[in-house]
Design a protein around this motif. Sequence first.
Motif, short mmCIF file in Angstrom:
data_model
loop_
_atom_site.label_atom_id
_atom_site.label_comp_id
_atom_site.label_asym_id
_atom_site.label_seq_id
_atom_site.Cartn_x
_atom_site.Cartn_y
_atom_site.Cartn_z
N GLN A 73 0.83 -1.20 0.00
CA GLN A 73 0.00 0.00 0.00
C GLN A 73 0.87 1.26 0.00
O GLN A 73 1.97 1.26 0.58
N PRO A 74 0.38 2.34 -0.62
CA PRO A 74 1.19 3.55 -0.77
C PRO A 74 1.22 4.43 0.49
O PRO A 74 0.81 5.58 0.47
N LEU A 75 1.70 3.86 1.59
CA LEU A 75 1.84 4.63 2.82
C LEU A 75 3.33 4.74 3.13
O LEU A 75 3.97 3.73 3.43
N GLU A 76 3.86 5.95 3.06
CA GLU A 76 5.30 6.12 3.25
C GLU A 76 5.75 5.84 4.67
O GLU A 76 6.76 5.19 4.89
N GLY A 77 5.01 6.37 5.64
CA GLY A 77 5.43 6.19 7.03
C GLY A 77 6.80 6.79 7.27
O GLY A 77 7.66 6.18 7.90
N THR A 78 7.00 7.99 6.78
CA THR A 78 8.32 8.63 6.78
C THR A 78 8.97 8.70 8.16
O THR A 78 10.17 8.48 8.30
N CYS A 79 8.18 8.99 9.18
CA CYS A 79 8.78 9.17 10.51
C CYS A 79 8.80 7.87 11.31
O CYS A 79 9.18 7.88 12.49
N GLU A 80 8.37 6.78 10.69
CA GLU A 80 8.40 5.45 11.31
C GLU A 80 7.67 5.39 12.64
O GLU A 80 8.13 4.76 13.59
N GLY A 81 6.54 6.07 12.71
CA GLY A 81 5.69 5.96 13.90
C GLY A 81 5.96 6.97 14.98
O GLY A 81 5.43 6.83 16.09
N GLN A 82 6.75 7.99 14.69
CA GLN A 82 7.05 9.01 15.71
C GLN A 82 6.00 10.12 15.75
O GLN A 82 6.17 11.10 16.46
N MET A 83 4.93 9.95 14.99
CA MET A 83 3.86 10.94 14.90
C MET A 83 4.39 12.33 14.53
O MET A 83 4.15 13.32 15.20
N ALA A 84 5.15 12.35 13.43
CA ALA A 84 5.71 13.61 12.96
C ALA A 84 5.44 13.86 11.49
O ALA A 84 5.84 14.89 10.96
N CYS A 85 4.77 12.92 10.78
CA CYS A 85 4.69 13.12 9.33
C CYS A 85 3.27 13.05 8.75
O CYS A 85 2.96 13.75 7.82
N SER A 86 2.45 12.18 9.24
CA SER A 86 1.09 11.90 8.76
C SER A 86 1.05 11.23 7.38
O SER A 86 0.00 11.16 6.76
N THR A 87 2.18 10.71 6.90
CA THR A 87 2.17 9.99 5.62
C THR A 87 1.63 8.57 5.77
O THR A 87 1.63 7.80 4.81
N CYS A 88 1.18 8.22 6.96
CA CYS A 88 0.56 6.91 7.19
C CYS A 88 -0.94 7.06 7.38
O CYS A 88 -1.61 6.16 7.86
N HIS A 89 -1.48 8.23 6.98
CA HIS A 89 -2.90 8.52 7.15
C HIS A 89 -3.77 7.55 6.37
O HIS A 89 -3.55 7.34 5.17
N VAL A 90 -4.75 6.95 7.04
CA VAL A 90 -5.76 6.11 6.37
C VAL A 90 -7.14 6.53 6.84
O VAL A 90 -7.30 7.13 7.90
N ILE A 91 -8.13 6.21 6.03
CA ILE A 91 -9.52 6.48 6.40
C ILE A 91 -10.17 5.14 6.75
O ILE A 91 -10.24 4.23 5.91
N VAL A 92 -10.58 5.02 7.99
CA VAL A 92 -11.11 3.76 8.50
C VAL A 92 -12.61 3.66 8.19
O VAL A 92 -13.34 4.65 8.28
N ASP A 93 -13.05 2.45 7.82
CA ASP A 93 -14.47 2.21 7.61
C ASP A 93 -15.22 2.62 8.88
O ASP A 93 -14.80 2.28 9.98
N PRO A 94 -16.32 3.37 8.75
CA PRO A 94 -17.00 3.89 9.94
C PRO A 94 -17.37 2.81 10.97
O PRO A 94 -17.25 3.04 12.17
#
Length: 111
Positions: free
Chosen positions: A34-55
């Motif tokens: 999937q096209p999620l970069e995860g640039t900061c590797e989970g340090q909550m600094a980038c938001s490139t891991c943003h997903v929209i969850v089914d309600p």
Amino acid sequence: MTRVRFLDTGGGLSAEVEAAPGARLLDVAQAAGQPLEGTCEGQMACSTCHVIVDPADFARLPPASEMEEDLLDLAAHATRTSRLACQIMLAPDLATLTVRMPGTARDMTRR
Ligand code: FES
């Protein structure tokens, strides 16, 4: 195990995988191509891991921390059910989870 369904930005099925309990959604997504970069590797600094969850699934996840909420406020295409994939650990009792890729990601580490 959790059956994770990844949808593309248009809502079409992109991948469907089984993930082990305790797995981090970002790692599962990247392993599934999937096209999620995860640039900061989970340090909550980038938001490139943003997903929209089914309600329906959104309500079954532990709530986001205040820090995650703050970062999501700045994420492009954020919705009411947006989450950061690096902050979602798959609970043993979570049978299924469906998430959609947002339109684009904004790397908050690049200004
Ligand atoms: Fe950077 Fe999730 S990987 S906020």
